[in-house]
Design a protein around this motif. Structure first.
Motif, PDB file in Angstrom:
ATOM      1  N   SER A   1       0.850  -1.183   0.000  1.00  0.00           N
ATOM      2  CA  SER A   1       0.000   0.000   0.000  1.00  0.00           C
ATOM      3  C   SER A   1       0.887   1.236   0.000  1.00  0.00           C
ATOM      4  CB  SER A   1      -0.904   0.010   1.241  1.00  0.00           C
ATOM      5  OG  SER A   1      -0.111   0.015   2.421  1.00  0.00           O
ATOM      6  N   GLY A   2       0.379   2.317  -0.539  1.00  0.00           N
ATOM      7  CA  GLY A   2       1.155   3.546  -0.562  1.00  0.00           C
ATOM      8  C   GLY A   2       0.854   4.364  -1.783  1.00  0.00           C
ATOM      9  N   THR A   3       1.324   5.595  -1.778  1.00  0.00           N
ATOM     10  CA  THR A   3       1.117   6.493  -2.904  1.00  0.00           C
ATOM     11  C   THR A   3       2.134   6.181  -3.994  1.00  0.00           C
ATOM     12  OG1 THR A   3       2.653   8.154  -2.051  1.00  0.00           O
ATOM     13  CG2 THR A   3       0.362   8.273  -1.290  1.00  0.00           C
ATOM     14  N   ILE A   4       1.914   6.760  -5.166  1.00  0.00           N
ATOM     15  CA  ILE A   4       2.844   6.574  -6.269  1.00  0.00           C
ATOM     16  C   ILE A   4       4.227   7.104  -5.882  1.00  0.00           C
ATOM     17  CG2 ILE A   4       2.131   8.755  -7.329  1.00  0.00           C
ATOM     18  CD1 ILE A   4       3.276   5.573  -9.183  1.00  0.00           C
ATOM     19  N   GLU A   5       4.268   8.196  -5.118  1.00  0.00           N
ATOM     20  CA  GLU A   5       5.551   8.754  -4.694  1.00  0.00           C
ATOM     21  C   GLU A   5       6.293   7.795  -3.767  1.00  0.00           C
ATOM     22  OE1 GLU A   5       2.726  10.439  -4.680  1.00  0.00           O
ATOM     23  OE2 GLU A   5       3.101  11.982  -6.204  1.00  0.00           O
ATOM     24  N   GLN A   6       5.546   7.145  -2.860  1.00  0.00           N
ATOM     25  CA  GLN A   6       6.178   6.190  -1.950  1.00  0.00           C
ATOM     26  C   GLN A   6       6.715   4.975  -2.700  1.00  0.00           C
ATOM     27  OE1 GLN A   6       2.753   5.839   0.642  1.00  0.00           O
ATOM     28  NE2 GLN A   6       3.834   6.829   2.317  1.00  0.00           N
ATOM     29  N   LEU A   7       5.951   4.500  -3.669  1.00  0.00           N
ATOM     30  CA  LEU A   7       6.395   3.352  -4.457  1.00  0.00           C
ATOM     31  C   LEU A   7       7.661   3.672  -5.239  1.00  0.00           C
ATOM     32  CD1 LEU A   7       2.933   2.120  -5.796  1.00  0.00           C
ATOM     33  CD2 LEU A   7       4.400   0.912  -4.174  1.00  0.00           C
ATOM     34  N   LEU A   8       7.691   4.846  -5.862  1.00  0.00           N
ATOM     35  CA  LEU A   8       8.857   5.224  -6.654  1.00  0.00           C
ATOM     36  C   LEU A   8      10.068   5.505  -5.763  1.00  0.00           C
ATOM     37  CD1 LEU A   8       7.270   7.496  -9.410  1.00  0.00           C
ATOM     38  CD2 LEU A   8       7.823   5.060  -9.499  1.00  0.00           C
ATOM     39  N   THR A   9       9.819   6.005  -4.557  1.00  0.00           N
ATOM     40  CA  THR A   9      10.921   6.221  -3.622  1.00  0.00           C
ATOM     41  C   THR A   9      11.567   4.899  -3.250  1.00  0.00           C
ATOM     42  OG1 THR A   9       9.906   8.237  -2.726  1.00  0.00           O
ATOM     43  CG2 THR A   9      11.550   7.155  -1.361  1.00  0.00           C
ATOM     44  N   GLU A  10      10.754   3.862  -3.111  1.00  0.00           N
ATOM     45  CA  GLU A  10      11.311   2.533  -2.836  1.00  0.00           C
ATOM     46  C   GLU A  10      12.170   2.059  -4.008  1.00  0.00           C
ATOM     47  OE1 GLU A  10      10.508  -0.089  -0.319  1.00  0.00           O
ATOM     48  OE2 GLU A  10       8.504   0.411   0.374  1.00  0.00           O
ATOM     49  N   VAL A  11      11.722   2.318  -5.233  1.00  0.00           N
ATOM     50  CA  VAL A  11      12.523   1.959  -6.408  1.00  0.00           C
ATOM     51  C   VAL A  11      13.875   2.665  -6.335  1.00  0.00           C
ATOM     52  CG1 VAL A  11      12.705   2.097  -8.920  1.00  0.00           C
ATOM     53  CG2 VAL A  11      10.512   1.509  -7.865  1.00  0.00           C
ATOM     54  N   ALA A  12      13.859   3.948  -5.970  1.00  0.00           N
ATOM     55  CA  ALA A  12      15.104   4.708  -5.846  1.00  0.00           C
ATOM     56  C   ALA A  12      16.004   4.108  -4.768  1.00  0.00           C
ATOM     57  CB  ALA A  12      14.794   6.168  -5.536  1.00  0.00           C
ATOM     58  N   SER A  13      15.426   3.702  -3.655  1.00  0.00           N
ATOM     59  CA  SER A  13      16.211   3.106  -2.574  1.00  0.00           C
ATOM     60  C   SER A  13      16.832   1.785  -3.005  1.00  0.00           C
ATOM     61  CB  SER A  13      15.325   2.885  -1.342  1.00  0.00           C
ATOM     62  OG  SER A  13      14.862   4.115  -0.823  1.00  0.00           O
ATOM     63  N   PHE A  14      16.074   0.978  -3.738  1.00  0.00           N
ATOM     64  CA  PHE A  14      16.614  -0.271  -4.253  1.00  0.00           C
ATOM     65  C   PHE A  14      17.757  -0.008  -5.231  1.00  0.00           C
ATOM     66  CE2 PHE A  14      12.351  -2.300  -3.259  1.00  0.00           C
ATOM     67  CZ  PHE A  14      12.853  -3.065  -2.211  1.00  0.00           C
ATOM     68  N   ALA A  15      17.614   1.018  -6.058  1.00  0.00           N
ATOM     69  CA  ALA A  15      18.661   1.353  -7.024  1.00  0.00           C
ATOM     70  C   ALA A  15      19.950   1.736  -6.312  1.00  0.00           C
ATOM     71  CB  ALA A  15      18.194   2.487  -7.932  1.00  0.00           C
TER      72      ALA A  15
ATOM     73  N   PRO B   1      26.853  -0.492  -7.105  1.00  0.00           N
ATOM     74  CA  PRO B   1      28.070  -0.263  -6.303  1.00  0.00           C
ATOM     75  C   PRO B   1      28.563   1.176  -6.442  1.00  0.00           C
ATOM     76  CG  PRO B   1      28.246  -2.299  -7.576  1.00  0.00           C
ATOM     77  CD  PRO B   1      27.040  -1.574  -8.095  1.00  0.00           C
ATOM     78  N   GLY B   2      28.915   1.775  -5.312  1.00  0.00           N
ATOM     79  CA  GLY B   2      29.460   3.128  -5.315  1.00  0.00           C
ATOM     80  C   GLY B   2      28.433   4.226  -5.151  1.00  0.00           C
ATOM     81  N   ALA B   3      27.138   3.894  -5.132  1.00  0.00           N
ATOM     82  CA  ALA B   3      26.092   4.917  -5.069  1.00  0.00           C
ATOM     83  C   ALA B   3      25.952   5.498  -3.668  1.00  0.00           C
ATOM     84  CB  ALA B   3      24.769   4.318  -5.508  1.00  0.00           C
ATOM     85  N   ASP B   4      25.780   6.817  -3.607  1.00  0.00           N
ATOM     86  CA  ASP B   4      25.471   7.493  -2.345  1.00  0.00           C
ATOM     87  C   ASP B   4      24.008   7.918  -2.275  1.00  0.00           C
ATOM     88  OD1 ASP B   4      28.067   7.402  -1.191  1.00  0.00           O
ATOM     89  OD2 ASP B   4      28.701   9.030  -2.522  1.00  0.00           O
ATOM     90  N   GLY B   5      23.330   7.863  -3.396  1.00  0.00           N
ATOM     91  CA  GLY B   5      21.914   8.241  -3.433  1.00  0.00           C
ATOM     92  C   GLY B   5      21.368   8.003  -4.823  1.00  0.00           C
ATOM     93  N   ALA B   6      20.060   7.916  -4.909  1.00  0.00           N
ATOM     94  CA  ALA B   6      19.423   7.685  -6.212  1.00  0.00           C
ATOM     95  C   ALA B   6      18.061   8.356  -6.245  1.00  0.00           C
ATOM     96  CB  ALA B   6      19.274   6.189  -6.486  1.00  0.00           C
ATOM     97  N   GLY B   7      17.595   8.622  -7.450  1.00  0.00           N
ATOM     98  CA  GLY B   7      16.281   9.231  -7.634  1.00  0.00           C
ATOM     99  C   GLY B   7      15.592   8.625  -8.836  1.00  0.00           C
ATOM    100  N   VAL B   8      14.299   8.815  -8.905  1.00  0.00           N
ATOM    101  CA  VAL B   8      13.510   8.348 -10.048  1.00  0.00           C
ATOM    102  C   VAL B   8      12.658   9.503 -10.536  1.00  0.00           C
ATOM    103  CG1 VAL B   8      11.681   6.793 -10.832  1.00  0.00           C
ATOM    104  CG2 VAL B   8      13.416   5.960  -9.236  1.00  0.00           C
ATOM    105  N   THR B   9      12.651   9.700 -11.829  1.00  0.00           N
ATOM    106  CA  THR B   9      11.751  10.683 -12.424  1.00  0.00           C
ATOM    107  C   THR B   9      10.901   9.997 -13.476  1.00  0.00           C
ATOM    108  OG1 THR B   9      11.595  12.815 -13.562  1.00  0.00           O
ATOM    109  CG2 THR B   9      13.403  11.399 -14.182  1.00  0.00           C
ATOM    110  N   VAL B  10       9.625  10.331 -13.498  1.00  0.00           N
ATOM    111  CA  VAL B  10       8.694   9.796 -14.492  1.00  0.00           C
ATOM    112  C   VAL B  10       8.302  10.933 -15.412  1.00  0.00           C
ATOM    113  CG1 VAL B  10       6.441   8.742 -14.876  1.00  0.00           C
ATOM    114  CG2 VAL B  10       7.855   8.000 -12.950  1.00  0.00           C
ATOM    115  N   VAL B  11       8.507  10.721 -16.693  1.00  0.00           N
ATOM    116  CA  VAL B  11       8.243  11.763 -17.685  1.00  0.00           C
ATOM    117  C   VAL B  11       6.942  11.452 -18.406  1.00  0.00           C
ATOM    118  CG1 VAL B  11       9.093  12.945 -19.737  1.00  0.00           C
ATOM    119  CG2 VAL B  11      10.696  12.137 -18.003  1.00  0.00           C
TER     120      VAL B  11
END
Length: 259
Positions: free
Chosen positions: A33-47, A52-62
């Motif tokens: 359950s969750g909003t679209i923003e929460q779901l995409l934030t999880e995708v970013a966290s998984f990324a 390897p080497g990542a300090d942070g990630a983001g997702v943008t939907v166009v």
């Protein structure tokens, strides 16, 4: 919804394990359950956990040329992405436009993005890896992975990122489909409530004036045009007024009985 923690990769075996865990996590996202923003934030966290080497990630939907949904695993990612979208320049913009992976290990000196790069470097971000999200030939957006260090992403990081992006695109597509279904259901529910309110208002006008249903509806439309408000608002105000009057009559009746 809670973000899942996945150990960062540190060896070839760990790289594979991290990617496997991240992809497995993607499979359960839409069921949560969750909003679209929460779901995409999880995708970013998984990324971030997978690459390897990542300090942070983001997702943008166009969608329709706009960056409609932007999420980030870390605050600094949102700041960096905001610069990209404001300028219309950067690795994510390029990845989403071309459907190809873009990377840089020295953003401040990268001629590919002469305005964005130095601004990102000023924020202490020197490496970027942008992975297009492609589903059935359509580019949904991009995953943006960042690091503070220079040359943080080697060929292995890029390969793992691209392997992650394919199932991530499926997860993002499913999340978008689920969100659209939820929004459609909400719009339908709102429309049904609006129709019920208008029907109620028509009944009130009929009882007060003795006119037919069609004439009552015409009167509501005239009120809407005269007051420069939507028909649904006129109907809602009329129903609320009628409800207040009915409650006042009940209170008065009770008061008379107690006198």
């Amino acid at each position: 919804m809670t973000n899942r923690e996945i150990p960062r990769a540190s060896s070839a075996d760990d790289d594979v394990a991290g990617l496997t865990a991240a992809v497995a996590g993607l499979a359960g996202l839409v069921a949560d359950s969750g909003t679209i923003e929460q779901l995409l934030t999880e995708v970013a966290s998984f990324a971030m956990s997978a690459v390897p080497g990542a300090d942070g990630a983001g997702v943008t939907v166009v969608e329709a040329g706009r960056h409609d949904t932007i999420v980030a695993s870390e605050t600094f990612v949102r700041d960096v992405d905001a610069i990209q979208y404001r300028l219309g320049e950067g690795p994510c913009i390029s990845a989403a436009a071309t459907g190809s992976t873009n990377s840089s290990g020295a953003l401040g000196e990268d001629a590919s993005w002469p305005t964005f790069g130095p601004l990102a470097a000023e924020l202490g971000v020197h490496s970027a890896l942008s992975l297009p999200l492609v589903f059935n030939g359509d580019i949904l957006g991009a995953i943006n992975v960042y690091a503070h260090a220079r040359d943080a992403f080697d060929g292995s990081s890029r390969g793992i990122g691209e392997k992650f992006a394919a199932p991530a695109a499926v997860a993002v597509h499913n999340a978008l489909v689920l969100n659209e279904a939820q929004q459609t259901a909400l719009r339908l529910e709102t429309a049904l409530k609006t129709r019920s309110t208008i029907d109620h208002a028509i009944g009130i006008v009929m009882s007060r004036t003795g006119v037919s249903a069609s004439d009552a509806f015409i009167r509501l439309r005239i009120m809407s045009q005269h007051e420069h408000v939507k028909l649904a608002v006129v109907a809602q105000n009329l129903v609320q007024e009628s409800t207040r009057r009915a409650r006042a009559r009940v209170r008065d009746a009770h008061a008379d009985e107690g006198a």
